[in-house]
Design an enzyme around this catalytic site. Structure first.
Site, PDB file in Angstrom:
ATOM      1  N   ASN A   1       0.788  -1.239  -0.086  1.00 24.20           N
ATOM      2  CA  ASN A   1      -0.042  -0.110   0.044  1.00 24.20           C
ATOM      3  C   ASN A   1       0.909   1.099  -0.092  1.00 24.20           C
ATOM      4  OD1 ASN A   1      -1.824   1.998   0.439  1.00 24.20           O
ATOM      5  ND2 ASN A   1      -2.235   1.252   2.468  1.00 24.20           N
TER       6      ASN A   1
ATOM      7  N   LYS B   1       0.069   4.220  -0.401  1.00 25.46           N
ATOM      8  CA  LYS B   1      -0.457   5.548   0.165  1.00 25.46           C
ATOM      9  C   LYS B   1       0.032   6.941  -0.829  1.00 25.46           C
ATOM     10  CE  LYS B   1      -0.090   3.363   4.755  1.00 25.46           C
ATOM     11  NZ  LYS B   1      -0.113   3.512   6.171  1.00 25.46           N
TER      12      LYS B   1
ATOM     13  N   HIS C   1      -9.578   1.319   4.965  1.00 27.83           N
ATOM     14  CA  HIS C   1      -8.243   1.418   5.557  1.00 27.83           C
ATOM     15  C   HIS C   1      -8.425   2.452   6.591  1.00 27.83           C
ATOM     16  CE1 HIS C   1      -4.076   2.726   6.304  1.00 27.83           C
ATOM     17  NE2 HIS C   1      -3.725   1.597   5.756  1.00 27.83           N
TER      18      HIS C   1
ATOM     19  N   GLU D   1      -6.766   4.879   7.943  1.00 27.23           N
ATOM     20  CA  GLU D   1      -6.652   6.197   7.564  1.00 27.23           C
ATOM     21  C   GLU D   1      -7.774   6.798   6.842  1.00 27.23           C
ATOM     22  OE1 GLU D   1      -3.063   5.868   5.234  1.00 27.23           O
ATOM     23  OE2 GLU D   1      -1.950   5.102   7.480  1.00 27.23           O
TER      24      GLU D   1
ATOM     25  N   GLU E   1      -5.459  -4.754  10.460  1.00 32.82           N
ATOM     26  CA  GLU E   1      -4.506  -3.996  10.843  1.00 32.82           C
ATOM     27  C   GLU E   1      -4.567  -3.038  12.268  1.00 32.82           C
ATOM     28  OE1 GLU E   1      -2.393  -2.635   6.723  1.00 32.82           O
ATOM     29  OE2 GLU E   1      -4.205  -1.727   7.088  1.00 32.82           O
TER      30      GLU E   1
HETATM   31  P1  PGA Z   1       2.699   0.451   7.640  1.00 32.16           P
HETATM   32  O1  PGA Z   1       1.603   0.525   6.972  1.00 32.16           O
HETATM   33  O2  PGA Z   1       3.379  -0.967   7.078  1.00 32.16           O
HETATM   34  O3  PGA Z   1       3.733   1.541   7.211  1.00 32.16           O
HETATM   35  O4  PGA Z   1       2.551   0.185   9.117  1.00 32.16           O
HETATM   36  C1  PGA Z   1       0.431  -0.718   6.690  1.00 32.16           C
HETATM   37  C2  PGA Z   1      -0.615  -0.062   6.379  1.00 32.16           C
HETATM   38  O5  PGA Z   1      -1.143   0.868   6.590  1.00 32.16           O
HETATM   39  O6  PGA Z   1      -1.389  -0.827   5.394  1.00 32.16           O
END
Ligand code: PGA
Length: 247
Positions: free
Chosen positions: A9, A11, A93, A95, A165
């Site tokens: 991902n 982002k 997700h 976020e 997650e």
């Molecule tokens: P990270 O993010 O591996 O940077 O902790 C995981 C995600 O948000 O899917």
């Protein structure tokens, strides 16, 4: 026998140039025991989709609109993602849930839209640190999963990937221990099994949250962890490939 999925991902990171370099480097990697997928920022999907043609690496989007088409400024329809070659779309997700107020119900509608276009949703669920500390982890992940099951039915779960997650582990470097992650994965699989044993046995449940090349091996060896959703470590080809090779 469930296969392993390692999905990156990305982002909102990178530039056209860095994305091209990252895709080239990942394509050159030698990963045989896992399916790899990359989820670039939407603006680069078309480009990356073209670059991945003929490779074994799958393309995914980071979100998908809950509506088919029309006056939804800024949103992207599942049919458009499909045209770019997306096989997966992340939905829910943390976020998106925390920063853009996406509710369980909205996430369930986005999930449904992906499925109706033949895109496999990667449904993200997970508890915050407060929720974990108050002993509510199972309540929270159940609620998030139930929103999809209640609206789409248990059979829809057979067509998705679940990503557990824990919010406190995302981007913090504070990874869940293999035991902590396995406990929640097993809880989720048992919960699904109470509704449909076959679906529970088949669905891939990924772990996400500070997974990297050094902790992936142990996490991925847990019986109910079927892959990873990788944020930070997926932005460096060598690290992402190393995670794939640790399977
Ligand atoms: P990270 O993010 O591996 O940077 O902790 C995981 C995600 O948000 O899917």
């Amino acid at each position: 026998m469930r296969t392993t999925l390692i999905a990156g991902n990305w982002k909102m990171n990178g530039s056209l140039q860095s994305v091209i370099e990252l895709v080239e480097a990942i394509k050159a990697g030698d990963v045989n025991n896992a399916q790899l997928a990359v989820c670039p920022p939407a603006i680069y999907l078309m480009k990356v989709g073209g670059m991945l043609e003929g490779s074994r690496i799958a393309l995914g989007a980071q979100n998908v609109c809950d509506q088919e088409s029309g006056a939804f400024t800024g949103e992207i329809a599942a049919s458009m993602l499909k045209e770019c070659g997306c096989q997966y779309a992340i939905v829910g997700h943390s976020e998106r849930r925390a920063l853009y107020q996406e509710t369980d119900e909205l996430v369930a509608r986005r999930f449904a839209m992906a499925l109706s276009s033949g895109i496999t949703p990667i449904l993200c669920i997970g508890e915050s640190l407060d929720e974990r500390e108050s002993g509510d982890t199972e309540v929270v992940v159940s609620r998030q999963l139930d929103a999809v099951i209640e609206s789409q039915g248990i059979s829809a779960i057979a067509q998705c990937v679940i990503a557990y997650e824990p919010v406190w582990a995302i981007g913090t470097g504070k990874v869940a221990t293999p035991e902590q992650a396995q406990a929640v994965h097993q809880y989720l699989r048992d919960k699904l099994a109470s509704l449909d044993a076959l679906v529970a046995e088949q669905v891939q449940i990924l772990y996400g949250g500070s997974m990297n090349a050094s902790n992936a091996g142990e996490l991925l060896s847990q019986p109910d962890i079927d892959g990873g959703l990788i944020g930070g470590a997926s932005l460096k080809a060598a690290d992402f490939i190393a995670i794939g090779q640790s399977v």
